[in-house]
Each structure stands twice: as C-alpha cells, then as structure tokens.
Scaffold this motif. Structure first.
Motif, mmCIF file in Angstrom:
data_model
loop_
_atom_site.group_PDB
_atom_site.id
_atom_site.type_symbol
_atom_site.label_atom_id
_atom_site.label_comp_id
_atom_site.label_asym_id
_atom_site.label_seq_id
_atom_site.Cartn_x
_atom_site.Cartn_y
_atom_site.Cartn_z
ATOM 1 N N PHE A 262 -6.670 -70.555 30.599
ATOM 2 C CA PHE A 262 -7.177 -71.834 30.430
ATOM 3 C C PHE A 262 -8.574 -72.043 31.229
ATOM 4 O O PHE A 262 -9.382 -72.677 30.853
ATOM 5 C CB PHE A 262 -6.361 -72.861 30.490
ATOM 6 N N TYR A 263 -8.584 -71.176 32.262
ATOM 7 C CA TYR A 263 -9.726 -71.479 33.282
ATOM 8 C C TYR A 263 -10.747 -70.591 32.622
ATOM 9 O O TYR A 263 -11.980 -71.032 32.521
ATOM 10 C CB TYR A 263 -9.467 -71.036 34.609
ATOM 11 N N ASN A 264 -10.346 -69.464 32.090
ATOM 12 C CA ASN A 264 -11.435 -68.721 31.531
ATOM 13 C C ASN A 264 -11.984 -69.450 30.346
ATOM 14 O O ASN A 264 -13.245 -69.465 30.185
ATOM 15 C CB ASN A 264 -10.770 -67.280 30.976
ATOM 16 N N ALA A 265 -11.105 -70.053 29.511
ATOM 17 C CA ALA A 265 -11.530 -70.615 28.156
ATOM 18 C C ALA A 265 -12.630 -71.940 28.743
ATOM 19 O O ALA A 265 -13.754 -71.983 28.242
ATOM 20 C CB ALA A 265 -10.588 -71.291 27.471
ATOM 21 N N ILE A 266 -12.456 -72.539 29.629
ATOM 22 C CA ILE A 266 -13.238 -73.795 29.954
ATOM 23 C C ILE A 266 -14.373 -73.300 30.691
ATOM 24 O O ILE A 266 -15.439 -73.839 30.355
ATOM 25 C CB ILE A 266 -12.227 -74.710 31.145
ATOM 26 N N MET A 267 -14.394 -72.429 31.489
ATOM 27 C CA MET A 267 -15.687 -72.130 32.217
ATOM 28 C C MET A 267 -16.587 -71.183 31.197
ATOM 29 O O MET A 267 -17.902 -71.324 31.514
ATOM 30 C CB MET A 267 -15.276 -71.095 33.535
ATOM 31 N N ILE A 268 -15.995 -70.491 30.210
ATOM 32 C CA ILE A 268 -16.948 -69.822 29.426
ATOM 33 C C ILE A 268 -17.378 -70.863 28.282
ATOM 34 O O ILE A 268 -18.682 -70.786 27.935
ATOM 35 C CB ILE A 268 -15.903 -68.748 28.474
ATOM 36 N N ALA A 269 -16.774 -71.864 28.122
ATOM 37 C CA ALA A 269 -17.200 -72.897 27.154
ATOM 38 C C ALA A 269 -18.417 -73.387 27.571
ATOM 39 O O ALA A 269 -19.580 -73.805 27.175
ATOM 40 C CB ALA A 269 -15.960 -73.820 26.724
ATOM 41 N N ASP A 270 -18.244 -73.973 29.177
ATOM 42 C CA ASP A 270 -19.462 -74.530 29.671
ATOM 43 C C ASP A 270 -20.496 -73.624 29.939
ATOM 44 O O ASP A 270 -21.707 -74.039 29.703
ATOM 45 C CB ASP A 270 -18.978 -74.946 31.193
ATOM 46 N N ALA A 271 -20.250 -72.446 30.186
ATOM 47 C CA ALA A 271 -21.472 -71.388 30.144
ATOM 48 C C ALA A 271 -22.306 -71.504 28.744
ATOM 49 O O ALA A 271 -23.480 -71.241 28.718
ATOM 50 C CB ALA A 271 -20.966 -69.932 30.627
ATOM 51 N N VAL A 272 -21.320 -71.300 27.642
ATOM 52 C CA VAL A 272 -22.100 -71.467 26.444
ATOM 53 C C VAL A 272 -22.781 -72.761 26.223
ATOM 54 O O VAL A 272 -23.967 -72.719 25.747
ATOM 55 C CB VAL A 272 -20.874 -71.177 25.278
ATOM 56 N N LYS A 273 -22.308 -73.844 26.743
ATOM 57 C CA LYS A 273 -23.113 -75.212 26.555
ATOM 58 C C LYS A 273 -24.503 -75.239 27.152
ATOM 59 O O LYS A 273 -25.177 -75.988 26.868
ATOM 60 C CB LYS A 273 -22.061 -76.406 26.997
ATOM 61 N N PHE A 274 -24.751 -74.321 28.180
ATOM 62 C CA PHE A 274 -25.705 -74.403 29.109
ATOM 63 C C PHE A 274 -26.873 -73.666 28.436
ATOM 64 O O PHE A 274 -27.960 -73.684 28.832
ATOM 65 C CB PHE A 274 -25.506 -73.756 30.377
ATOM 66 N N ILE A 275 -26.650 -72.909 27.420
ATOM 67 C CA ILE A 275 -27.681 -72.327 26.680
ATOM 68 C C ILE A 275 -28.763 -73.197 25.870
ATOM 69 O O ILE A 275 -28.151 -73.950 25.413
ATOM 70 C CB ILE A 275 -27.192 -71.348 25.503
ATOM 71 N N PRO A 276 -29.871 -72.986 26.308
ATOM 72 C CA PRO A 276 -30.630 -74.320 25.840
ATOM 73 C C PRO A 276 -30.736 -74.210 24.291
ATOM 74 O O PRO A 276 -30.947 -73.187 23.567
ATOM 75 C CB PRO A 276 -32.307 -73.785 26.533
ATOM 76 N N ASN A 277 -30.978 -75.335 23.713
ATOM 77 C CA ASN A 277 -31.086 -75.639 22.341
ATOM 78 C C ASN A 277 -32.382 -75.251 21.828
ATOM 79 O O ASN A 277 -32.356 -74.769 20.618
ATOM 80 C CB ASN A 277 -31.068 -77.206 22.049
ATOM 81 N N GLU A 278 -33.342 -74.976 22.663
ATOM 82 C CA GLU A 278 -34.771 -74.480 22.188
ATOM 83 C C GLU A 278 -34.497 -73.061 21.954
ATOM 84 O O GLU A 278 -35.170 -72.603 20.811
ATOM 85 C CB GLU A 278 -35.793 -74.707 23.377
#
Length: 288
Positions: free
Chosen positions: A169-185
């Motif tokens: 579950f820590y893998n899932a949460i940390m990877i989800a946060d990493a994906v969210k930091f990809i710029p929308n631009e």
C-alpha cells in the motif's frame, strides 16, 4: 532658487532609507545547494559517519561504562560474527531471509505499481481505490498475523504475505503521488500533438514517472527487511529474524548485534544497487 534646490535635495536625501550594498552568499563547498561536490570530501564524510559511532561504541564498552550484557565490545561482536558464519551457518539464514524478502517485495511491486499508476492517472481509479488503500495502510501488519496463519498456514507463503502486506500500500500511495506531480502542461502538449489516452499513459506518464517508481522501490525495500522480523515470528526455523529472536531469548547481545549489522549491510548494498539501476535505466533523470 539655487538655495531652495539644495535644501530640497538635502531633505530628500535624509528622507530616503539607508540602503546597504547588496550582499551575496560567499561560495561554499560544504554547504553548496545542489551544486558540484568533490568526491574526496564525499569519501571523508562517509568514513567519518562510520568511524564516529564505532569510536563512541569502543569508548563505552572497553572502558567498562556499559555492561557487556547490554552492549558488548566490538571485538566480542566480531568474534561472534566469525563463529556464526563458520560454525552456525549464518549464510543459510541470509539466503532464507533474502528469498522471503524477494518474494514479498516482488509481489508488492507487481501489485502496487499498477495500482499507483491507475490512482495517479485516473480520477475514477483514485475515487475507487483510495479509500481502501488509505485505510488499510494504517492498520498494523502484526494484527494480520492470526488471519494470515488461518489463511496460509505456517509455511513460507505466510511469511511472504506479511512482507507483501507491509509495503504494497505504501508503494501504491507513493507512486500515485509521483504520477500526480507530472505537469499538466506536458499532458496538454501531448494532446495537442495528437496523442490519445493510450499514448498519454504509455508514452508520457510511464516514462515521466519511471524514475520516481524506482526511487519508491528503493525506499520501500527497507520496509521489506523491517517486516521480515515480524514475518519470521510465524514458526520459522531459520532466517535472520529468527536468529534475532533466538539470541534475544538466551540474552546473547553480541549475536543480536551481528544479525542487525548483517541486515544493515545487505540493505546498504541493495540501496546502492537501486541507485546504479536508476542511473543506467533513467539517464534523463537527475540523480546527483
């Protein structure tokens, strides 16, 4: 008229705040922020970080300030390590524990990475999975031991499942946060160039988040070794966690320290291994 101008100029000068000359930070090697760092200083600092605790340990133990039953001397720990490796087959325990960690960590990566990418990419998947992931990751893994024994018995599978539950579950949460930091631009630029959702996922999001995924695995492999000791409470007859519990039972502090040092050294090699893999597989990412 001339006197009036002089008085006005002097009055204006007095009213202006005193402006000190602009101050710049002096150049520093030791306190540089994300700049070049000499290799020789890096080696000296690493040696110092290892030598200072060892020096304090030697002072406390050889001087008799701490009883040997609480903290044995470095010589006693070294002697116990030689005995454990050559007479008690410590390498068998290392292999057993490494296999359990590899199984639990690998399964957590296989399950956690897709869940994390889905949660970070799609709002629908985040709404669906975030409640269960966010809730279960706060539950203590030790509380699942009775259920794991009922479901999987006392064999190797139960130990692997405990490690899996500890980090997936820590893998899932940390990877989800990493994906969210990809710029929308970046995503909008790909859409402008004609990319569809499949292209966005496999050609933009995955390459952009891959360095963060490797960093997540590098961090959470330490958690796998931490949960190893808990997993080997389940009817284990070999393993590093089993060695710690057995030595604790007979108040063999030197053997406890030997086992802890072995786990630390294994973790150190794994950490550097992940760093080398990241440098080879993600040359576009900034690692230094």
């Amino acid at each position: 008229m001339k006197r009036w101008r002089i008085r006005a100029a002097s009055r204006t000068a007095k009213d202006l705040p005193n402006r000190s000359p602009k101050r710049y930070l002096s150049p520093s090697v030791f306190w540089s922020i994300r700049q070049g760092f000499p290799q020789w200083l890096k080696i000296i600092l690493a040696i110092t970080a290892l030598a200072v605790p060892l020096f304090l340990w030697a002072i406390l133990t050889y001087s008799g300030l701490v009883a040997p039953i609480l903290l044995p001397t470095p010589t006693a720990v070294f002697t116990a390590g030689i005995e454990m490796f050559f007479q008690e087959n410590l390498w068998v325990d290392i292999v057993a524990s490494f296999g359990r960690v590899l199984g639990g960590f690998g399964a957590a990566a296989i399950v956690g990475i897709p869940i994390g990418i889905a949660m970070g990419t799609f709002y629908s998947m985040e709404s669906l999975l975030s409640p269960i992931v966010g809730t279960v990751r706060y539950m203590p893994v030790a509380a699942f031991i009775p259920l794991v024994i009922l479901w999987f018995g006392l064999g190797e599978m139960a130990k692997v499942v405990i490690i899996f539950l500890g980090i997936v579950f820590y893998n899932a949460i940390m990877i989800a946060d990493a994906v969210k930091f990809i710029p929308n631009e970046l995503l909008n630029a790909a859409y402008t160039l004609g990319a569809n959702r499949k292209d966005i996922l496999f050609k933009v999001i995955l390459p952009a988040s891959f360095p963060s995924i490797l960093d997540t695995l590098r961090v959470n492999v330490a958690g796998a070794w931490n949960f190893l000791v808990i997993s080997e409470l389940i009817a284990a007859d070999k393993g590093l966690g089993f060695r710690i519990v057995k030595a604790q039972r007979y108040v063999q502090t030197d053997k406890v320290l030997v086992t802890i040092i072995v786990i630390g050294l294994i973790g150190l090699f794994l950490d550097y291994g992940f760093k080398l893999i990241a440098e080879k597989l993600t040359p576009w990412a900034e690692h230094r």
